[in-house]
Design an enzyme around this catalytic site. Sequence first.
Site, PDB file in Angstrom:
ATOM      1  N   ASN A  96     -10.413  -4.107  -4.305  1.00 46.40           N
ATOM      2  CA  ASN A  96      -9.762  -3.160  -5.214  1.00 46.40           C
ATOM      3  C   ASN A  96     -10.447  -3.026  -6.575  1.00 46.40           C
ATOM      4  O   ASN A  96     -10.180  -2.076  -7.307  1.00 46.40           O
ATOM      5  CB  ASN A  96      -8.275  -3.523  -5.409  1.00 46.40           C
ATOM      6  N   ASP A 115       0.844  -1.194   0.000  1.00 44.55           N
ATOM      7  CA  ASP A 115       0.000   0.000   0.000  1.00 44.55           C
ATOM      8  C   ASP A 115       0.876   1.239   0.000  1.00 44.55           C
ATOM      9  O   ASP A 115       2.101   1.139  -0.017  1.00 44.55           O
ATOM     10  CB  ASP A 115      -0.999  -0.018   1.166  1.00 44.55           C
TER      11      ASP A 115
END
Length: 199
Positions: A76, A28
């Site tokens: 996602n 991330d």
Amino acid sequence: MSFLKTKESGEAQVDFDRLPRHVAIIMDGNGRWAKRRGLPRTAGHAAGAENFRSIATYCQKIGLEYLTVYAFSTENWKRPLEEVSAIVGLLKKYLLESIEKMEKDKIKLHFFGDLEPLPQELKDMCRKTSEISERYEGMQVNVCFNYGGRDEIVRAARHFAADCAAGGRKPEELTEVPGIGEGILEGLIDYVTTGEEKR
Ligand code: FPP
């Protein structure tokens, strides 16, 4: 990472007495990295993918057995189409480079998650990397793509329910969900996030 010390020169030094067998990385911070530089999020993903390649090379060099990367979660898919396409494109680039290099590096590449929604060409590449991997004994890189904790629990629970229905197991035997993290949690000790969070 607790097995890395910083030398006076600022260079990292590995403490081999503390080297874990398995390190997992939650990829991330790509978006934040790009935003700080006034770049599109996709540039952050491209830099993240490059960075992962360098990390994998380093981990192999110091003798890590397993390296897991959580690259793309089931959540996602909700991102803008342009961003999802860029990420899938980066996965393709990573696969093409890996197929070329893994024969030399002897790295094993395993995929976790539901690859079904990926284009056929990518699914074929994932299959090819798995076939090549069977021949090698080097570090194992686990790539989690379209992967989700809830999904995994559902799959493991279905498996247990099917065993119960077939008479092999009894519901009261269930104390923890069997099969969770199977193949992925081997020797896992350290979790690293590439963004700012600590886990
Ligand atoms: C999270 O950053 C990152 C992703 C959702 C995608 C990462 C995947 C790739 C770069 C594909 C290539 C894969 C490999 C294995 C090399 P973020 O957008 O959530 O960043 P933020 O936390 O700053 O918002």
